[in-house]
Design an enzyme around this catalytic site. Structure first.
Site, PDB file in Angstrom:
ATOM      1  N   HIS A  75     -13.516  59.745  16.652  1.00 42.72           N
ATOM      2  CA  HIS A  75     -14.575  58.970  15.986  1.00 42.72           C
ATOM      3  C   HIS A  75     -15.847  59.785  15.817  1.00 42.72           C
ATOM      4  O   HIS A  75     -16.964  59.268  15.948  1.00 42.72           O
ATOM      5  CB  HIS A  75     -14.867  57.671  16.749  1.00 42.72           C
ATOM      6  CG  HIS A  75     -13.679  56.746  16.820  1.00 42.72           C
ATOM      7  ND1 HIS A  75     -13.331  55.908  15.780  1.00 42.72           N
ATOM      8  CD2 HIS A  75     -12.739  56.556  17.779  1.00 42.72           C
ATOM      9  CE1 HIS A  75     -12.242  55.227  16.116  1.00 42.72           C
ATOM     10  NE2 HIS A  75     -11.854  55.605  17.316  1.00 42.72           N
TER      11      HIS A  75
ATOM     12  N   ASN B 172     -11.549  48.323  15.869  1.00 43.08           N
ATOM     13  CA  ASN B 172     -11.094  49.111  14.724  1.00 43.08           C
ATOM     14  C   ASN B 172     -11.009  48.197  13.507  1.00 43.08           C
ATOM     15  O   ASN B 172     -11.195  46.984  13.620  1.00 43.08           O
ATOM     16  CB  ASN B 172      -9.699  49.703  15.002  1.00 43.08           C
ATOM     17  CG  ASN B 172      -9.762  50.955  15.879  1.00 43.08           C
ATOM     18  OD1 ASN B 172     -10.732  51.701  15.847  1.00 43.08           O
ATOM     19  ND2 ASN B 172      -8.724  51.162  16.659  1.00 43.08           N
TER      20      ASN B 172
END
Ligand code: NDP
Length: 501
Positions: free
Chosen positions: A55, A127
């Site tokens: 990420h 997510n």
């Protein structure tokens, strides 16, 4: 012209010349005593902090969570009471790409939220998909290694990805979502967010309920095909940043409808699937989503580094009325996210302004690198341990959550045996229309370029088990894309879990 402020060194002394270094004679060399030069160079060397291992590439903004529904019978959480308005921060991200990677790449998107509640920060680190590739945290580092660069070639490796996925059939659900239209959203506001893990809510009677959090895009879903994304990336690598930043600057604030699915505590024993398994959803027909409010992003950060790069989200941050669950992946993340922040940002990462709770903070942690919060947080210099007789802060039993009822012998249980990894991907596959199915097949075929036949065959066998049309569709797309002949290569090897069956 308004009077300009005097530029200073970081120690506050006025700077007399910011254009010319101190040199011995007009032609140089520079002198070591030119502290201004040394300070500037030294700061430049330290401008970067370690990027997140996963990420790393992200886009974020500030906003508000407004609760309009009433779930007070399930939770005492102040931020979830009817009428509550809680300031918040969102950071979206891709998983695999480094900080300079292009935005419009096929990948799962992170959907990390920090709510600054009256009872402390509540983080939901989700997510854009309701499930994940693995259900056991022991497999997490291996999985991430397959998404990052090969140690020798220093390139991404489709072979590693499909090798791991084909040996880990619990990944099928997430792989199907990733390769479907939703695997490549146009920008953060055109995708859903999911808390993904099962969390819990608890009420004033001490009752616990399992909960899933959903954030449904109000803007509607918009996705790129692979071909469209290639064109976008050819023009800009920052398509998400441009769109999110631009939209908010123009005052067109993106919104998400907030929903929960609630499961009574005892139901966890009854469902045909493990409700704490991160590779599974709770079917809507069994646990219908309940509307509870709206999340709106309405302010761009003034400084990307301090407000987004420095933002530290962790599922360890829960508040009274919200609890964890037996989800193994969640327990690992409760440890590992806070640990990542201590490494990446420093011991006192929660004193960085964007991470600071907006409620009073009183604790006995002391000293340490970059302790800028004035010693200790007890309000009295004599109260630097606990218990003490100097009015230091004390515990509040009202914040105690009901016991998490868990029983069983400690063992390394094999959660693959008897676990149906195919039914929920099948339910999803059956939702797709012909166009969606064809794009799924061609996206998979494109992603399989260069993968050895043995691995392809092993994966095709999994697609066949989801639906014959799935396996056959991918076979046809493989032939069209790469001239790959179905069954040309014998399947070899058994997956470790199936060998045990
Ligand atoms: P439902 O038919 O009741 O729900 C289907 C849900 O699937 C929709 O509400 C939507 O979720 C999501 N969906 C619809 N089209 C697509 C698509 N093209 N790509 C990805 N997701 C899509 O069935 P179930 O609840 O029984 O779920 C069936 C399957 O749908 C699951 O196996 C799972 O793969 C997928 N799904 C289920 C979710 C859930 O929480 N039950 C959430 C997301 C996906 P949404 O409203 O969140 O957009």
């Amino acid at each position: 012209m308004a009077d300009k402020r005097t530029m200073t060194t970081s120690a506050g002394a006025p700077v007399s010349d910011n254009q010319n270094s101190v040199t011995a004679g007009e032609k140089g060399p520079v002198l070591l005593q030119d502290y201004q030069l040394i300070e500037k160079l030294a700061h430049q060397n330290r401008e970067r902090i370690p990027e997140r291992v996963v990420h790393a590439k992200g886009w974020g903004a500030h906003g508000v969570l407004k609760i309009t529904g009433d779930i007070s019978k399930y939770t005492i959480a102040k931020a979830l009471q009817p009428g509550a308005e809680t300031p918040m921060l969102a950071r979206f991200s891709t998983v695999a790409g480094e900080q300079g990677a292009a935005d419009a790449e096929r990948d799962v998107r992170g959907f990390a939220l920090k709510f600054y509640t009256e009872d402390g920060n509540w983080d939901l680190v989700g997510n854009n998909t309701p499930v994940f590739f693995v259900r056991d945290p022991l497999k997490f580092p291996d999985f991430i290694h397959t998404q990052k660069r090969h140690p020798r070639t220093n390139m991404r490796s489709p072979t590693a990805m499909w090798d791991f996925w084909s040996l880990s059939p619990e990944s099928l659900h997430q792989v199907t979502i990733l390769m479907s239209d939703r695997g490549l959203p146009v920008a953060p506001m055109y995708m859903n967010g999911y808390g993904s893990h099962t969390y819990s809510l608890w009420n004033d009677k001490g009752e616990r309920f399992w909960v899933k959090f959903h954030f449904k895009t109000v803007q509607g879903h918009k996705h790129h095909t692979n071909a469209e994304a290639e064109e976008v990336v050819g023009k800009t690598r920052e398509s998400y940043q441009e769109e999110l930043y631009g939209t908010i600057e123009r005052g067109e604030f993106p919104k998400w409808k907030v929903q929960v699915q609630i499961m009574p505590e005892a139901d966890a024993e009854k469902t045909s699937y493990n409700p704490f398994d991160l590779t599974k959803v709770w079917p809507h027909a069994e646990y219908p989503p309940i509307d509870i409010g709206v999340m709106e992003l309405n302010r761009n950060p003034d400084n990307y580094f301090t407000e987004i790069e420095n933002a530290a989200f962790s599922p360890s941050n829960i508040v009274p009325g919200i609890g964890h669950s037996p989800d193994k992946m969640l327990q690992a993340r409760v440890f590992s996210y806070a640990d990542a922040h201590r490494y990446r940002l420093g011991t006192h990462y929660e004193t960085i302004p964007v991470n600071q709770p907006k409620c009073p903070v009183h604790h006995y942690h002391r000293d340490g690198e970059m302790n800028t919060f004035g010693g200790i947080k007890t309000g009295n210099p004599d109260a630097y341990y606990e218990p003490n007789s100097f009015d230091g802060p004390v515990e509040d039993t009202a914040a105690k959550e009901p016991p998490l009822k868990i029983s069983g012998d400690a063992d390394r249980y094999n959660h693959r045996i008897g676990n149906d990894d195919y039914a929920q991907p099948r339910a999803l596959f059956n939702l797709f229309d012909e166009g969606q199915k064809n794009r799924l097949f061609s996206n998979i075929a494109a992603a399989m370029g260069g993968v050895p036949g043995e691995i392809i065959e092993r994966q095709l066998a999994h697609f066949d088990k989801v639906h014959a049309d799935y396996g056959n569709g991918v076979r046809k797309a493989l032939k069209e894309a790469h001239g790959y002949e179905a069954n040309a290569v014998p399947v070899t090897g058994k997956t470790p879990q199936h060998a045990a069956e």
